[in-house]
Design a protein around this motif. Structure first.
Motif, PDB file in Angstrom:
ATOM      1  N   ARG A 223      35.262  40.156  29.039  1.00  0.00           N
ATOM      2  CA  ARG A 223      35.534  39.968  30.462  1.00  0.00           C
ATOM      3  C   ARG A 223      35.340  41.260  31.263  1.00  0.00           C
ATOM      4  O   ARG A 223      35.474  41.257  32.484  1.00  0.00           O
ATOM      5  CB  ARG A 223      36.959  39.434  30.654  1.00  0.00           C
ATOM      6  CG  ARG A 223      37.155  38.011  30.151  1.00  0.00           C
ATOM      7  CD  ARG A 223      38.436  37.380  30.643  1.00  0.00           C
ATOM      8  NE  ARG A 223      39.607  37.741  29.865  1.00  0.00           N
ATOM      9  CZ  ARG A 223      40.114  37.006  28.878  1.00  0.00           C
ATOM     10  NH1 ARG A 223      39.505  35.886  28.525  1.00  0.00           N
ATOM     11  NH2 ARG A 223      41.208  37.373  28.235  1.00  0.00           N
ATOM     12  N   GLY A 224      35.074  42.360  30.568  1.00  0.00           N
ATOM     13  CA  GLY A 224      34.874  43.633  31.257  1.00  0.00           C
ATOM     14  C   GLY A 224      36.102  44.064  32.027  1.00  0.00           C
ATOM     15  O   GLY A 224      36.003  44.589  33.140  1.00  0.00           O
ATOM     16  N   ASN A 225      37.288  43.892  31.414  1.00  0.00           N
ATOM     17  CA  ASN A 225      38.500  44.223  32.145  1.00  0.00           C
ATOM     18  C   ASN A 225      39.517  44.904  31.243  1.00  0.00           C
ATOM     19  O   ASN A 225      39.335  44.998  30.031  1.00  0.00           O
ATOM     20  CB  ASN A 225      39.113  42.963  32.772  1.00  0.00           C
ATOM     21  CG  ASN A 225      39.703  42.005  31.734  1.00  0.00           C
ATOM     22  OD1 ASN A 225      39.958  42.353  30.587  1.00  0.00           O
ATOM     23  ND2 ASN A 225      39.939  40.767  32.157  1.00  0.00           N
TER      24      ASN A 225
ATOM     25  N   ASP B 255      38.207  41.434  36.446  1.00  0.00           N
ATOM     26  CA  ASP B 255      37.056  41.151  35.600  1.00  0.00           C
ATOM     27  C   ASP B 255      35.815  41.855  36.140  1.00  0.00           C
ATOM     28  O   ASP B 255      35.548  41.838  37.346  1.00  0.00           O
ATOM     29  CB  ASP B 255      36.806  39.648  35.527  1.00  0.00           C
ATOM     30  CG  ASP B 255      37.931  38.889  34.843  1.00  0.00           C
ATOM     31  OD1 ASP B 255      38.847  39.553  34.301  1.00  0.00           O
ATOM     32  OD2 ASP B 255      37.906  37.648  34.852  1.00  0.00           O
ATOM     33  N   GLY B 256      35.072  42.490  35.238  1.00  0.00           N
ATOM     34  CA  GLY B 256      33.864  43.204  35.638  1.00  0.00           C
ATOM     35  C   GLY B 256      34.096  44.636  36.069  1.00  0.00           C
ATOM     36  O   GLY B 256      33.148  45.336  36.439  1.00  0.00           O
TER      37      GLY B 256
END
Length: 320
Positions: free
Chosen positions: A109-111, A129-130
């Motif tokens: 989730r890039g978090n 997220d991101g």
């Protein structure tokens, strides 16, 4: 009597008394330069198949994330499984702050998600997220500031205790794919491992090093010879510091934990031939100098006491 600038020396006939603060620093320096003694205590294995990263709280409860199972597992200080958190997304990093909040970096989730002690989601760092390309490591200092190594973005991103973005290290190109970060509790310095590109006669290759930054993000020094053997680094993937300032680095290629003093002098390795690592990744060290190392392909977390005299107190709780 000639006084050293900046240090008050109190004169008593036949005796020189040095202020306690400087004595403490000098004593810490001596311990940080000694080759450490240690003993293997146990392997934590229950529920684990491929542990990626580890953290330990003030009570020495152990937190382990597994990217393969998308889960966080929690163990008591004796190594007994207590509970887990599922529904993560390729977790690569974990940390616990002084409030007992749990931070998990999810590559999927890039978090970085922040959970309370009851494992309920509180918030996500920054934009959520991101926010990260690859949140590979998390460290939290005594003020609550949060440091996240974003390997693919070549930065250490810094957040407030409430999760707001504050600043970053590496904007000037001083970092290349940072893999791990720790905080020296004595000096407050940031210890970062990264993988710079090194020019050789055969062309550019990936190197390995340790970089030390001050609390404000200024580069103080760097060290580490790329290669194989004692004191050399090939794939540094985890870093931690003990209470005397010694630096411990997992090398996933050499299957060893290398030990250095704070200036880069090699002090040997942390290794037990009866319990060898198989791709060691994350490492955490408690306030009592107990080391926890995630051995990915062995499916377990190895536990060492970094003081031989105290190790007998831990021998009774082996969990293999």
């Amino acid at each position: 009597m000639k006084l050293t600038k900046g240090i008050r020396v109190y004169g008593v006939p036949g005796l020189v008394v040095i202020p306690f603060f400087f004595l403490l620093i000098f004593t810490s320096y001596l311990f940080a330069s000694e080759k450490p003694s240690y003993v293997w205590v146990r392997s934590v294995t229950e529920k684990l198949s491929a542990p990626t990263a580890v953290a330990v709280d003030s009570d020495e409860n152990l937190y382990v994330v597994e990217s393969s199972s998308n889960a966080l597992y929690i163990y008591s200080r004796e190594g007994r499984y207590t509970k887990r958190l599922t529904g993560l997304s390729k977790p690569l990093s974990v940390a616990v702050d002084e409030r007992g909040r749990v931070f998990v970096g999810n590559a999927g989730r890039g978090n970085v998600e922040v959970y309370g002690g009851d494992l309920k989601l509180l918030f996500k760092l920054g934009a959520g997220d991101g926010e990260f390309l690859l949140p590979g490591a998390i460290a939290i200092d005594s003020t609550g500031s949060i440091f996240v190594a974003d390997g693919k973005d070549n930065k250490i991103k810094v957040y407030t205790a409430e999760g707001a973005y504050r600043s970053s290290l590496g904007e000037d190109g001083t970092l290349h794919f940072p893999t791990s970060i720790a905080i020296n509790k004595i000096s407050g310095e940031l210890i970062i491992t990264d993988l710079p590109v090194v020019q050789t006669k055969e062309g550019p290759i990936e190197g390995a090093r340790i970089q030390i930054f001050d609390a404000e993000g200024g580069l103080r020094r760097s060290f580490g010879d790329s290669g194989q053997g004692e004191g050399k680094l090939t794939k540094p993937m985890g870093v931690a510091a003990d209470t005397s300032g010694k630096i411990y680095v997992t090398d996933s290629y050499q299957n060893v934990v290398q030990i250095f003093d704070s200036n880069g002098k090699s002090l040997g390795s942390l290794f037990d031939p009866q319990n060898p690592y198989r791709t060691p990744l994350g490492i955490a060290i408690s306030d009592r100098d107990i080391a926890f190392i995630a051995s990915l392909n062995a499916g377990k977390v190895e536990v060492y006491y970094l003081s031989y005299k105290k190790a007998s107190a831990m021998r009774g709780g082996k969990n293999r």
